[in-house]
Write an enzyme that holds these catalytic residues in place. Structure first.
Site, PDB file in Angstrom:
ATOM      1  N   HIS A   1       0.856  -0.980   0.001  1.00  0.00           N
ATOM      2  CA  HIS A   1      -0.064   0.010  -0.094  1.00  0.00           C
ATOM      3  C   HIS A   1       0.612   1.043   0.012  1.00  0.00           C
ATOM      4  O   HIS A   1       1.751   1.231   0.726  1.00  0.00           O
ATOM      5  CB  HIS A   1      -0.746  -0.011   1.398  1.00  0.00           C
ATOM      6  CG  HIS A   1      -2.081  -0.905   1.020  1.00  0.00           C
ATOM      7  ND1 HIS A   1      -2.422  -1.806   2.123  1.00  0.00           N
ATOM      8  CD2 HIS A   1      -2.788  -1.342  -0.119  1.00  0.00           C
ATOM      9  CE1 HIS A   1      -3.360  -2.590   1.613  1.00  0.00           C
ATOM     10  NE2 HIS A   1      -3.544  -2.464   0.323  1.00  0.00           N
TER      11      HIS A   1
ATOM     12  N   GLU B   1       1.770   3.715   3.300  1.00  0.00           N
ATOM     13  CA  GLU B   1       2.243   3.072   4.444  1.00  0.00           C
ATOM     14  C   GLU B   1       3.952   3.113   4.504  1.00  0.00           C
ATOM     15  O   GLU B   1       4.493   2.325   4.302  1.00  0.00           O
ATOM     16  CB  GLU B   1       1.672   1.588   4.668  1.00  0.00           C
ATOM     17  CG  GLU B   1       0.239   1.725   4.828  1.00  0.00           C
ATOM     18  CD  GLU B   1      -0.644   0.120   4.406  1.00  0.00           C
ATOM     19  OE1 GLU B   1       0.475  -0.789   4.318  1.00  0.00           O
ATOM     20  OE2 GLU B   1      -1.669   0.325   4.354  1.00  0.00           O
TER      21      GLU B   1
ATOM     22  N   ARG C   1      -3.606   4.729  -1.695  1.00  0.00           N
ATOM     23  CA  ARG C   1      -3.253   3.467  -1.560  1.00  0.00           C
ATOM     24  C   ARG C   1      -3.128   2.504  -2.387  1.00  0.00           C
ATOM     25  O   ARG C   1      -2.302   1.515  -2.243  1.00  0.00           O
ATOM     26  CB  ARG C   1      -4.465   3.074  -0.339  1.00  0.00           C
ATOM     27  CG  ARG C   1      -4.831   1.469  -0.156  1.00  0.00           C
ATOM     28  CD  ARG C   1      -5.879   1.344   0.705  1.00  0.00           C
ATOM     29  NE  ARG C   1      -6.445  -0.070   0.851  1.00  0.00           N
ATOM     30  CZ  ARG C   1      -5.923  -0.924   1.934  1.00  0.00           C
ATOM     31  NH1 ARG C   1      -5.571  -0.186   2.793  1.00  0.00           N
ATOM     32  NH2 ARG C   1      -6.571  -1.818   1.992  1.00  0.00           N
TER      33      ARG C   1
ATOM     34  N   HIS D   1       2.925  -3.995   6.461  1.00  0.00           N
ATOM     35  CA  HIS D   1       2.016  -2.749   6.279  1.00  0.00           C
ATOM     36  C   HIS D   1       1.870  -1.915   7.555  1.00  0.00           C
ATOM     37  O   HIS D   1       2.769  -2.343   8.458  1.00  0.00           O
ATOM     38  CB  HIS D   1       0.785  -3.386   6.147  1.00  0.00           C
ATOM     39  CG  HIS D   1      -0.019  -4.090   4.869  1.00  0.00           C
ATOM     40  ND1 HIS D   1      -0.577  -3.640   3.854  1.00  0.00           N
ATOM     41  CD2 HIS D   1       0.634  -5.441   4.545  1.00  0.00           C
ATOM     42  CE1 HIS D   1      -0.932  -4.490   2.936  1.00  0.00           C
ATOM     43  NE2 HIS D   1      -0.016  -5.754   3.182  1.00  0.00           N
TER      44      HIS D   1
ATOM     45  N   GLU E   1       1.333  -5.302  10.809  1.00  0.00           N
ATOM     46  CA  GLU E   1       0.901  -3.912  10.880  1.00  0.00           C
ATOM     47  C   GLU E   1       1.741  -3.289  11.756  1.00  0.00           C
ATOM     48  O   GLU E   1       1.563  -3.191  12.960  1.00  0.00           O
ATOM     49  CB  GLU E   1      -0.469  -3.864  11.280  1.00  0.00           C
ATOM     50  CG  GLU E   1      -1.293  -4.664  10.091  1.00  0.00           C
ATOM     51  CD  GLU E   1      -1.643  -3.977   8.948  1.00  0.00           C
ATOM     52  OE1 GLU E   1      -1.684  -2.589   8.898  1.00  0.00           O
ATOM     53  OE2 GLU E   1      -2.219  -4.600   8.101  1.00  0.00           O
TER      54      GLU E   1
HETATM   55  O1  PAY Z   1      -4.656  -9.573   6.389  1.00  0.00           O
HETATM   56  O2  PAY Z   1      -6.830  -8.428   6.880  1.00  0.00           O
HETATM   57  C1  PAY Z   1      -5.621  -8.449   6.345  1.00  0.00           C
HETATM   58  C2  PAY Z   1      -5.094  -7.256   5.629  1.00  0.00           C
HETATM   59  C3  PAY Z   1      -5.448  -5.924   6.552  1.00  0.00           C
HETATM   60  C4  PAY Z   1      -4.959  -4.985   5.850  1.00  0.00           C
HETATM   61  C5  PAY Z   1      -5.603  -4.360   4.691  1.00  0.00           C
HETATM   62  O3  PAY Z   1      -6.758  -3.667   4.456  1.00  0.00           O
HETATM   63  O4  PAY Z   1      -5.216  -4.783   3.377  1.00  0.00           O
HETATM   64  C6  PAY Z   1      -5.074  -3.743   7.065  1.00  0.00           C
HETATM   65  C7  PAY Z   1      -4.621  -2.238   6.543  1.00  0.00           C
HETATM   66  C8  PAY Z   1      -3.879  -1.922   5.787  1.00  0.00           C
HETATM   67  O5  PAY Z   1      -2.583  -2.221   6.130  1.00  0.00           O
HETATM   68  O6  PAY Z   1      -3.814  -1.859   4.491  1.00  0.00           O
HETATM   69  C9  PAY Z   1      -4.785  -1.420   7.964  1.00  0.00           C
HETATM   70  C10 PAY Z   1      -4.642  -0.129   7.601  1.00  0.00           C
HETATM   71  C11 PAY Z   1      -4.689   0.885   8.583  1.00  0.00           C
HETATM   72  C12 PAY Z   1      -6.039   0.454   6.768  1.00  0.00           C
HETATM   73  O7  PAY Z   1      -5.650   1.136   5.841  1.00  0.00           O
HETATM   74  O8  PAY Z   1      -7.034   0.366   6.988  1.00  0.00           O
HETATM   75 ZN    ZN Z   2      -1.702  -1.985   3.871  1.00  0.00          ZN
END
Ligand code: PAY
Ligand code: ZN
Length: 340
Positions: free
Chosen positions: A70, A73, A128, A198, A301
């Protein structure tokens, strides 16, 4: 001119700097590092992996580590760069790093979503997704962590091209995702662990995210004693029916890694399967790698828990990377001891 000595790991670095750094690191460490271009991004940038480890005539087992899926990040690519620096600086003096790189390779993709990363530097810091264009929509990009072929687009993902969690036109529609998936498929017999970095939330996640189902037993673990998976081990997700030996193993390893991380500055991490620990999300890279057969598959994370969020100050790069190194080395040591 980038020399490995003058590179500033305590700042966020633009893609131009990271790209020059990749070349200069490889040139300065010929006995410990090779690079390989695994594909091109949508906008035509080269995706280069850094394979680090002592050279060997036979193929070594490997850990795949990627950062920057992403774009916004920024602490994530900073960590991959830190990892490579530490590996080069401590090989030969740190016993664990030396043993790891003697026996295994670590394949590092410092920035997965390069086009998106560039866009966060030039246009929109909170971008993102990738930067792919497609006919029929004026919206740009898909979420690379919704574009892998794991329960693709069934939950926690959007089919709306304008959404930040757009799953793409089909699984692996994003060329960056396809490049990484092809590379891992090609080297599947050697890749023993998949680690993806991430931010933010301070979590250590493992499969699954695309379903509330527990990760299934791997064949060699079928028949493991059901008693190993008692509900008391899983106070954070007691509504899931145990038992599952492999799940217990993943939880134990994640908790050990989180404890190692916390030992440095007290940073608290929570660990557990993605769906219950953060939210259900299909098409993620960790679930995909796991279902392909990579038993050790973890999503980090990194800091923080929301005060700065994606805009983590540069003053936190060093402590964040130092503590994360401990967790990554903890997992690597376990993988090294439990090669399969
Ligand atoms: O494995 O559930 C998973 C992935 C979770 C991540 C995703 O959404 O891909 C979590 C988010 C991320 O790092 O992209 C968290 C961040 C804070 C967000 O953008 O919500
Ligand atoms: Zn991410």
């Amino acid at each position: 001119e980038i020399s490995p000595r003058s590179y500033n790991y305590m700042k966020y670095n633009s893609w131009d700097k990271v790209e020059a750094w990749i070349s200069s690191m490889a040139a300065s460490n010929p006995s410990l590092m090779t690079t390989e271009v695994i594909g091109q991004t949508f906008e035509g940038r080269s995706m280069t992996v850094m394979k680090i480890g002592k050279q060997s005539s036979s193929t070594k087992p490997a850990i795949f580590l990627d950062c920057g899926i992403h774009a916004r990040e920024w602490i994530s690519p900073a960590f991959c760069q830190w990892f490579v620096k530490e590996a080069m600086e401590t090989y030969g003096s740190d016993a664990q790093m030396t043993s790891l790189l003697d026996q295994m390779d670590v394949i590092v993709l410092p920035v997965f979503n390069i086009d998106g990363y560039v866009y966060t530097w030039t246009n929109n810091r909170m971008w993102r997704k990738t930067r792919s264009r497609r006919s029929g929509s004026s919206c740009i990009g898909a979420d690379p962590n919704r574009n892998f072929d794991a329960g693709w687009c069934t939950t926690g993902a959007s089919s709306n091209p304008c959404s930040d969690t757009y799953c793409g036109a089909k699984a692996e529609s994003e060329v960056e995702v396809k490049a990484v998936a092809d590379y891992i498929r090609k080297h599947l017999s050697t890749i023993k662990a998949y680690l993806t970095v991430h931010s933010y939330s301070q979590l250590l996640l493992f499969p699954y995210s695309y379903t509330y189902q527990l990760a299934e037993h791997h064949s060699e673990l079928v028949g493991a004693p059901a008693a190993r998976c008692s509900p008391s081990h899983f106070h954070t997700f007691t509504h899931i029916t145990p038992p599952c030996y492999l799940l217990w193993q993943h939880q134990a390893l994640a908790e050990g890694a989180s404890k190692a991380l916390r030992s440095l500055y007290g940073t608290q991490y929570t660990s557990g399967p993605g769906a219950v620990t953060i939210y259900p999300a299909a098409g993620g890279s960790d679930d995909w790698a796991y279902d392909l057969g990579v038993k050790y598959s973890y999503t980090f994370e990194l800091r923080d828990t929301g005060r700065y969020g994606f805009l983590l100050p540069e003053s936190q790069i060093k402590p964040t990377c130092e503590e994360t190194m401990l967790a990554v080395k903890y997992i690597a040591a376990h993988v090294q001891k439990n090669l399969y």
